[in-house]
Scaffold this active site. Sequence first.
Site, short mmCIF file in Angstrom:
data_model
loop_
_atom_site.label_atom_id
_atom_site.label_comp_id
_atom_site.label_asym_id
_atom_site.label_seq_id
_atom_site.Cartn_x
_atom_site.Cartn_y
_atom_site.Cartn_z
N ARG A 1 -5.46 25.22 45.71
CA ARG A 1 -5.34 25.34 47.16
C ARG A 1 -4.52 26.56 47.58
O ARG A 1 -4.34 26.81 48.75
CB ARG A 1 -4.65 24.10 47.69
N ARG B 1 -6.61 7.40 57.09
CA ARG B 1 -5.54 8.17 56.48
C ARG B 1 -4.49 8.52 57.52
O ARG B 1 -4.85 8.88 58.64
CB ARG B 1 -6.11 9.46 55.88
N LYS C 1 -15.76 17.50 50.90
CA LYS C 1 -15.47 17.66 49.46
C LYS C 1 -15.43 16.30 48.75
O LYS C 1 -15.98 16.16 47.67
CB LYS C 1 -14.13 18.39 49.25
N ARG D 1 -12.72 9.14 60.56
CA ARG D 1 -12.90 8.89 59.13
C ARG D 1 -12.21 7.59 58.69
O ARG D 1 -11.10 7.30 59.09
CB ARG D 1 -12.32 10.07 58.35
N ARG E 1 -3.29 21.03 59.39
CA ARG E 1 -3.95 21.15 58.07
C ARG E 1 -4.99 22.28 58.09
O ARG E 1 -5.16 23.00 57.10
CB ARG E 1 -4.58 19.82 57.67
P1 AMP Z 1 -6.48 16.08 50.79
O1 AMP Z 1 -6.69 14.63 50.48
O2 AMP Z 1 -7.09 17.01 49.81
O3 AMP Z 1 -6.82 16.41 52.23
O4 AMP Z 1 -4.89 16.31 50.67
C1 AMP Z 1 -3.96 15.63 51.48
C2 AMP Z 1 -2.63 16.34 51.43
O5 AMP Z 1 -2.12 16.35 50.09
C3 AMP Z 1 -2.65 17.79 51.86
O6 AMP Z 1 -2.54 17.96 53.26
C4 AMP Z 1 -1.43 18.35 51.12
O7 AMP Z 1 -0.23 18.00 51.78
C5 AMP Z 1 -1.48 17.58 49.80
N1 AMP Z 1 -2.27 18.28 48.76
C6 AMP Z 1 -3.46 17.91 48.23
N2 AMP Z 1 -3.86 18.78 47.30
C7 AMP Z 1 -2.92 19.74 47.25
C8 AMP Z 1 -2.78 20.94 46.50
N3 AMP Z 1 -3.71 21.34 45.61
N4 AMP Z 1 -1.67 21.69 46.72
C9 AMP Z 1 -0.73 21.33 47.59
N5 AMP Z 1 -0.80 20.22 48.35
C10 AMP Z 1 -1.89 19.42 48.18
#
Ligand code: AMP
Length: 231
Positions: free
Chosen positions: A91, A161, A16, A128, A172
């Site tokens: 999400r 990360r 994404k 990554r 996740r």
């Molecule tokens: P990402 O970078 O999209 O993988 O997000 C990293 C982390 O941020 C996720 O594992 C969640 O803990 C939190 N997070 C990101 N976007 C959301 C969302 N829309 N709703 C809830 N938690 C989020």
Amino acid sequence: MGRKIVILLGHPGAGKGTQSRAVVRRLGIPHISTGDMLREAVASNTSFGREAKQKMDAGELVSDEIVNGIVAERIQQEDCKKGFILDGYPRTVQQAEAFSSEITKDDQLFVIEISAEAEGLINRLVGRLMCSNCGAIYNVQSRTPKLEGICDDCGVKLVRRSDDREDLIRERFRTYQEETYPLVKFYKDLGVYYQVDGMRPIEEVTRKILSIIDNGEALTPTPKGGKQSFA
Ligand code: AMP
């Protein structure tokens, strides 16, 4: 002319972030990543950053209220007038419902799932690397930077990360399956939903996404507060 709103769905590691960056270059609309915004809030130790950190460190979702609030505020900014790409939001079904009230009847909505089998993504995620400045994404095996550990675009150090650890990756994935995957049905039921194969080469996936946005029929939602029906 309404806004072009692109929602990218997909497992962590499906691409994404990488695809959003390619679409930004082509369409000139901003990339809104709730994960990036939350990581910034954690780094600056704001009150919701502290709350978010606990959830992020456990591979769980941050509360809908926090995330809905930061997105609603972000999309009011001037640079979102022509549209934006949402990466990692919505999400949950609750977030998708909250976001529906932000869309007007002039907007064009494209919901694109970048599909991939979870098992095939674990290696991608453990390898990554991310630019700590611009968020560009690399991989120690498949997408190495020209200079080891340094971002090609801005010359800044690449980092891993903290949640790209195998145990947290599995958590996740579980969270994605339980809380986010129902959005596929949610958007299918609304009439327009697209899927691209995220295991194909990056450039091919980008071409498919751009062709959906250029040629695909977008969702035309009803005005704020109206019943969700899509012609
Ligand atoms: P990402 O970078 O999209 O993988 O997000 C990293 C982390 O941020 C996720 O594992 C969640 O803990 C939190 N997070 C990101 N976007 C959301 C969302 N829309 N709703 C809830 N938690 C989020």
